[in-house]
Design a protein around this motif. Structure first.
Motif, PDB file in Angstrom:
ATOM      1  N   UNK A  18       0.849  -1.193   0.000  1.00  0.00           N
ATOM      2  CA  UNK A  18       0.000   0.000   0.000  1.00  0.00           C
ATOM      3  C   UNK A  18       0.888   1.248   0.000  1.00  0.00           C
ATOM      4  N   UNK A  19       0.269   2.430   0.114  1.00  0.00           N
ATOM      5  CA  UNK A  19       1.006   3.694   0.010  1.00  0.00           C
ATOM      6  C   UNK A  19       2.082   3.832   1.092  1.00  0.00           C
ATOM      7  N   UNK A  24      -0.087  -6.435   2.582  1.00  0.00           N
ATOM      8  CA  UNK A  24      -1.117  -7.195   3.291  1.00  0.00           C
ATOM      9  C   UNK A  24      -0.821  -8.691   3.241  1.00  0.00           C
ATOM     10  N   UNK A  25      -1.067  -9.370   4.331  1.00  0.00           N
ATOM     11  CA  UNK A  25      -0.928 -10.830   4.388  1.00  0.00           C
ATOM     12  C   UNK A  25      -2.348 -11.393   4.281  1.00  0.00           C
ATOM     13  N   UNK A 154       7.123   4.557  -1.566  1.00  0.00           N
ATOM     14  CA  UNK A 154       6.024   4.348  -2.508  1.00  0.00           C
ATOM     15  C   UNK A 154       5.953   5.527  -3.472  1.00  0.00           C
ATOM     16  N   UNK A 155       6.094   5.230  -4.751  1.00  0.00           N
ATOM     17  CA  UNK A 155       6.157   6.293  -5.763  1.00  0.00           C
ATOM     18  C   UNK A 155       5.218   5.987  -6.933  1.00  0.00           C
ATOM     19  N   UNK A 156       5.002   7.027  -7.724  1.00  0.00           N
ATOM     20  CA  UNK A 156       4.208   6.903  -8.948  1.00  0.00           C
ATOM     21  C   UNK A 156       5.077   7.329 -10.120  1.00  0.00           C
ATOM     22  N   UNK A 157       5.052   6.539 -11.192  1.00  0.00           N
ATOM     23  CA  UNK A 157       5.739   6.920 -12.425  1.00  0.00           C
ATOM     24  C   UNK A 157       4.847   7.932 -13.135  1.00  0.00           C
ATOM     25  N   UNK A 158       5.357   9.155 -13.270  1.00  0.00           N
ATOM     26  CA  UNK A 158       4.545  10.210 -13.880  1.00  0.00           C
ATOM     27  C   UNK A 158       4.478  10.071 -15.398  1.00  0.00           C
ATOM     28  N   UNK A 162       2.201   4.027 -13.337  1.00  0.00           N
ATOM     29  CA  UNK A 162       2.523   2.874 -12.488  1.00  0.00           C
ATOM     30  C   UNK A 162       2.784   3.352 -11.062  1.00  0.00           C
ATOM     31  N   UNK A 163       2.361   2.585 -10.076  1.00  0.00           N
ATOM     32  CA  UNK A 163       2.687   2.899  -8.683  1.00  0.00           C
ATOM     33  C   UNK A 163       3.272   1.664  -8.013  1.00  0.00           C
ATOM     34  N   UNK A 164       4.130   1.896  -7.050  1.00  0.00           N
ATOM     35  CA  UNK A 164       4.700   0.787  -6.284  1.00  0.00           C
ATOM     36  C   UNK A 164       5.893   1.248  -5.477  1.00  0.00           C
TER      37      UNK A 164
END
Ligand SMILES: [Zn+2]
Length: 204
Positions: A18-19, A24-25, A154-158, A162-164
């Motif tokens: 998550x952000x 999560x398990x 946690x980043x976003x490709x501008x 994509x986020x991760x």
């Protein structure tokens, strides 16, 4: 009469971060009723778990470092599975759990809130400013304060959305070379477009 094998090991899988870079398990059938029994995240070499106690309270626990050769995320997941099997923590439907950590809107702090007061020094502030400038130059957006070079961020490709989680130690490049033009898993925009947009790749 058929024989049933009972096992104390609960099957689980690790979901996408998550952000806040917490994984999560998840237990239960994916299509039927997936349940989240807690979240696992790392802070430097330690692994932390967050979970919901039997009384509904949020609990955080630091499991410290995994044994040599063990993966921290599996150590954390096994801990949660054991607590859940013992009835000590509650499970939350996956859809509900995903709604609990939306991507933040607007500005983020310079330093990650988990950084201790003694870490909020000139050196880390300078590193954070450099990291945010580097993210801007390479068209990344951060969803939280700088956590240090070797912690997931946690980043976003501008360029494609994509986020991760990524590590600044990977995003900053090395020995004067820009980071890999393969920006993240799953494919981004074409390399020509990346060279067009990011000056650091033009000398290559
Ligand atoms: Zn991309």
């Amino acid at each position: 009469m058929s024989t049933t094998t009972t096992t104390t090991t609960l099957a689980y899988r690790i979901g996408d971060a998550d952000a806040e870079c917490r994984h999560p398990v998840i237990i239960g059938d994916d299509t039927e009723n997936p349940l989240v029994i807690g979240r696992a995240s790392r802070w430097h070499r330690n692994w932390l778990v967050t979970m919901t106690g039997a009384d509904g309270s949020e609990i955080e626990h630091n499991l410290k470092r995994p044994a040599k050769g063990d993966k921290g995320v599996h150590m954390a997941a096994a801990f949660l599975a054991e607590r859940y099997a013992a009835g000590a923590i509650m499970a939350i439907p996956l859809a509900e759990a995903q709604g609990q950590a939306p991507l933040p809107i607007g500005p983020v702090p310079l330093l990650h809130p988990r950084m201790a007061v003694k870490e909020r020094n000139d050196r880390n502030i300078a590193s954070a400013l450099k990291a945010f400038a580097g993210l801007a130059e390479h068209h990344w957006r951060a969803y939280g304060g700088f956590p240090g070079s070797d912690n997931p961020w946690f980043v976003r490709c501008e360029l494609c959305g994509w986020t991760g989680p990524k590590y600044w130690s990977h995003l900053r490049g090395r020995n004067g070379n820009p980071p890999s033009i393969a920006r993240h898993l799953g494919g981004c925009v074409g390399e020509d477009e990346i060279r067009e947009l990011i000056p650091a790749y033009r000398q290559q």
